[in-house]
Design an enzyme around this catalytic site. Structure first.
Site, PDB file in Angstrom:
ATOM      1  N   GLU A  54      -0.776  -2.817   1.120  1.00  0.00           N
ATOM      2  CA  GLU A  54      -1.575  -1.372   0.181  1.00  0.00           C
ATOM      3  C   GLU A  54      -2.690  -1.712   1.797  1.00  0.00           C
ATOM      4  O   GLU A  54      -2.685  -2.565   2.659  1.00  0.00           O
ATOM      5  CB  GLU A  54      -2.738  -1.816  -0.766  1.00  0.00           C
ATOM      6  N   ASP A  82       2.071  -6.145  -3.929  1.00  0.00           N
ATOM      7  CA  ASP A  82       0.364  -5.672  -4.905  1.00  0.00           C
ATOM      8  C   ASP A  82      -0.422  -6.296  -4.563  1.00  0.00           C
ATOM      9  O   ASP A  82      -0.754  -7.449  -3.901  1.00  0.00           O
ATOM     10  CB  ASP A  82       1.157  -5.241  -6.442  1.00  0.00           C
TER      11      ASP A  82
HETATM   12  C1  BGC Z   1      -2.365  -2.168  -8.083  1.00  0.00           C
HETATM   13  C2  BGC Z   1      -2.579  -1.855  -9.543  1.00  0.00           C
HETATM   14  C3  BGC Z   1      -3.393  -2.537 -10.033  1.00  0.00           C
HETATM   15  C4  BGC Z   1      -3.341  -3.533  -9.504  1.00  0.00           C
HETATM   16  C5  BGC Z   1      -4.025  -4.816  -9.997  1.00  0.00           C
HETATM   17  C6  BGC Z   1      -3.465  -2.760  -7.105  1.00  0.00           C
HETATM   18  O1  BGC Z   1      -2.044  -3.088  -5.843  1.00  0.00           O
HETATM   19  O2  BGC Z   1      -1.920  -1.301  -7.352  1.00  0.00           O
HETATM   20  O3  BGC Z   1      -2.425  -0.604 -10.100  1.00  0.00           O
HETATM   21  O4  BGC Z   1      -3.845  -2.632 -11.191  1.00  0.00           O
HETATM   22  O5  BGC Z   1      -3.077  -3.532  -8.307  1.00  0.00           O
HETATM   23  O6  BGC Z   1      -2.536  -5.927  -9.893  1.00  0.00           O
END
Ligand code: BGC
Length: 576
Positions: free
Chosen positions: A270, A200
């Site tokens: 991501e 994340d």
């Molecule tokens: C997640 C979100 C989250 C954010 C903060 C993102 O990469 O997919 O759902 O709110 O990170 O953790």
């Protein structure tokens, strides 16, 4: 194909634990529920699941605010339930990866509670604490979720930094103790046998140590949210808060840690982490191709240019990874549908994902065509980021309650997080009748958008998913083959080859995104192909590539008849 790792061949399925299956009937999904549905997942034909956070959490950011990295949220079950789930998944040849939230903890994590307790607490330096300036925060940095990135802590008089919600304080990754504590948590799950992690928000892990102000003019931020900025303005806003030096080295450390385990554990990133592939073999294994889904209509032009840029951008040795939806984005059916041909388009979109080069990630519920849930009142909102946006709109921005509510209901991430629709009984079979699930169930479960109903219908979207996932397994060149775009001028259909030198097979994939028939003329060395699959009735299994009639919304996969032409090498198959 044999030289590929499991995660290059696998189709992943994202489970949003709170909304997947409610085993104990309390309105919230849990591990006993997920365990019960493993046969469903095996029969669907997926190979791996990614679990959104299952850790204990006050749930201010839907679990992305973790208060214990080695636990299981009590609403989801116990560590024993987790182990049962993991072992049962492995028995069915389904791998399991977890969500790893490195950037921040919950403000209720014991580390932060200690850290904020006094200026000289040994954990003070585990987070980013600074003195204010001129009666305000240390600088003008913004939170990605809106408002200032700093929060004053009155008892100690200092501010702490949060890239996301104020309840998600950023860890200080320059402190080696933080790293060790987090790596211990990573080892805890790896020792238990998990197959990897989806990382994340790693772009925000480090901040510029001198805290320089960003230079975006204040009027640009008058809404106090980052929404509405151009890409360049957003980059200017986040210049000192994202992609700071140190992330490569950190990812290399994490990669070395997981590589020390057997079984090819995987790290998934991501999109804005595409740079963190390293040399192709020492940082992240795969990174979601978000630009593919950042569009309201998946046109052949968009897909082609996305592939051209994306595949060229990936460092040598890395592997693509495609997805069309997740827990942060609108539902695939709603986002890319046209309101008229939605069922046909949903099939094309899956076909696209399963035939492009790269590891596909599906999002739970997409296989039955779940649509965006339209909430009707403020009280139903569960996505704190949306609730905070509402406050900013009705406060500094001066919008009326009605205007702000409408905007928020139309954008909240709750829309894609509603409970999975298992059958046509009350609550869609997610929770027992009479129990209110944590988010309302989408009423269209009663109109055929549910698993049980679609299971028995050979023409359903669910059975199409099963069929296509099965087909992908049988056609190795769809997994291993190189991607070669064809007929770049065609606006209505998207056609490409998947050319696999190892198996000597070359497939043609043609996806007609139009409701009108199309004639495709392919200028290839061979003029013949054998039909492997079409979702439309076809008379002949031998296809003429110089005059291929595609039916409306046709999904066609064929094998080029190369051997008949005596061409055996991968080179020279395409004339132009
Ligand atoms: C997640 C979100 C989250 C954010 C903060 C993102 O990469 O997919 O759902 O709110 O990170 O953790």
């Amino acid at each position: 194909m044999d030289g590929l790792k499991w995660w290059q061949k696998a189709v992943f399925y994202q489970i949003y634990p709170r909304s997947f299956a409610d085993g104990n009937g309390d309105g919230i999904g849990d591990f006993p529920g997920m365990l019960e549905k493993l046969d469903y997942l095996r029969d669907l034909g997926i190979d791996a699941v990614w679990l959104s956070p299952h850790y204990p959490s006050p749930f201010l950011d839907c679990g992305y605010d973790v208060s214990d990295y080695t636990g299981v949220g009590p609403e989801y079950g116990t560590l024993e339930d987790f182990t049962h789930f993991l072992m049962a998944a492995h028995r069915r040849d389904i791998k399991v990866i977890l969500d790893l939230v490195l950037n921040h903890t919950s403000d209720l994590h014991p580390w932060f509670i200690e850290s904020r307790s006094s200026l000289d607490n040994p954990k003070r330096d585990w987070y980013i604490w600074r003195d204010g300036k001129a009666g305000g925060p240390p600088n003008n940095w913004a939170s990605i979720f809106g408002g200032s990135g700093w929060e004053l802590d009155p008892p100690t008089g200092q501010y702490y930094y949060h890239a996301f919600l104020k309840e998600q304080p950023d860890l200080n990754w320059r402190n080696p103790a933080v790293k060790q504590a987090m790596w211990d948590a990573v080892r805890f799950w790896l020792d238990m046998g998990v197959d990897g992690f989806r990382l994340d928000a790693i772009a925000t892990i480090y901040e510029h140590p001198d805290l320089p102000d960003h230079t975006l003019p204040p009027e640009k931020l008058k809404t106090t949210t980052a929404n509405g900025l151009t890409k360049t303005e957003y980059a200017q806003l986040m210049r000192y808060q994202t992609h700071q030096p140190g992330i490569h080295e950190l990812m290399q450390e994490l990669r070395a840690l997981i590589d020390a385990y057997p079984g090819d554990r995987v790290l998934v990133g991501e999109d804005d982490n595409v740079a963190y592939h390293g040399n192709g073999n020492n940082e992240l294994h795969i990174v979601f191709n978000f630009p593919l889904m950042l569009t309201e209509q998946l046109t052949p032009d968009h897909i082609r240019s996305n592939q051209a840029v994306r595949l060229a951008d990936l460092p040598p040795g890395t592997w693509p990874c495609n997805t069309l939806g997740n827990h942060d984005t609108p539902r695939v059916w709603t986002r890319y549908g046209d309101g008229k041909n939605d069922a046909a388009l949903a099939r094309l979109h899956l076909a696209l994902l399963l035939t492009l080069k790269g590891t596909p990630f599906l999002y739970n519920g997409e296989e039955i065509g779940m649509t965006n849930l339209m909430l009707t009142s403020y009280d139903q909102l569960r996505d704190t980021a949306a609730i905070r946006r509402y406050a900013l709109m009705t406060g500094p921005q001066g919008l009326s309650h009605e205007e702000a509510l409408l905007k928020v209901l139309n954008t909240t991430r709750d829309r894609c997080r509603s409970p999975l629709q298992w059958d046509a009984s009350p609550n869609a079979g997610f929770s027992p009748a009479g129990i209110a699930p944590w988010l309302p169930v989408n009423p269209n479960y009663a109109e055929g958008v549910n698993v049980a109903g679609q299971s028995n219908d050979p023409g359903s979207l669910l059975n199409f998913y099963r069929q296509l996932l099965g087909l992908r397994r049988k056609l190795p060149a769809l997994i291993a083959g190189e991607y070669l775009a064809l007929n770049p001028e065609s606006e209505e259909y998207f056609a490409f080859l998947r050319d696999d030198a190892a198996s000597g097979r070359t497939y043609l994939v043609a996806l007609n995104f139009s409701e009108a028939p199309q004639t495709a003329i392919f200028d290839l060395e061979t003029h013949q192909a054998s039909l492997l699959y079409s979702n439309q009735p076809r008379q002949d299994s031998l296809l003429d590539l110089e005059q291929l009639e595609l039916q409306p919304f046709e999904i066609l996969i064929a094998e080029l008849d190369i051997t008949k032409k005596g061409i055996t090498s991968g080179a020279g198959r395409i004339k132009a």
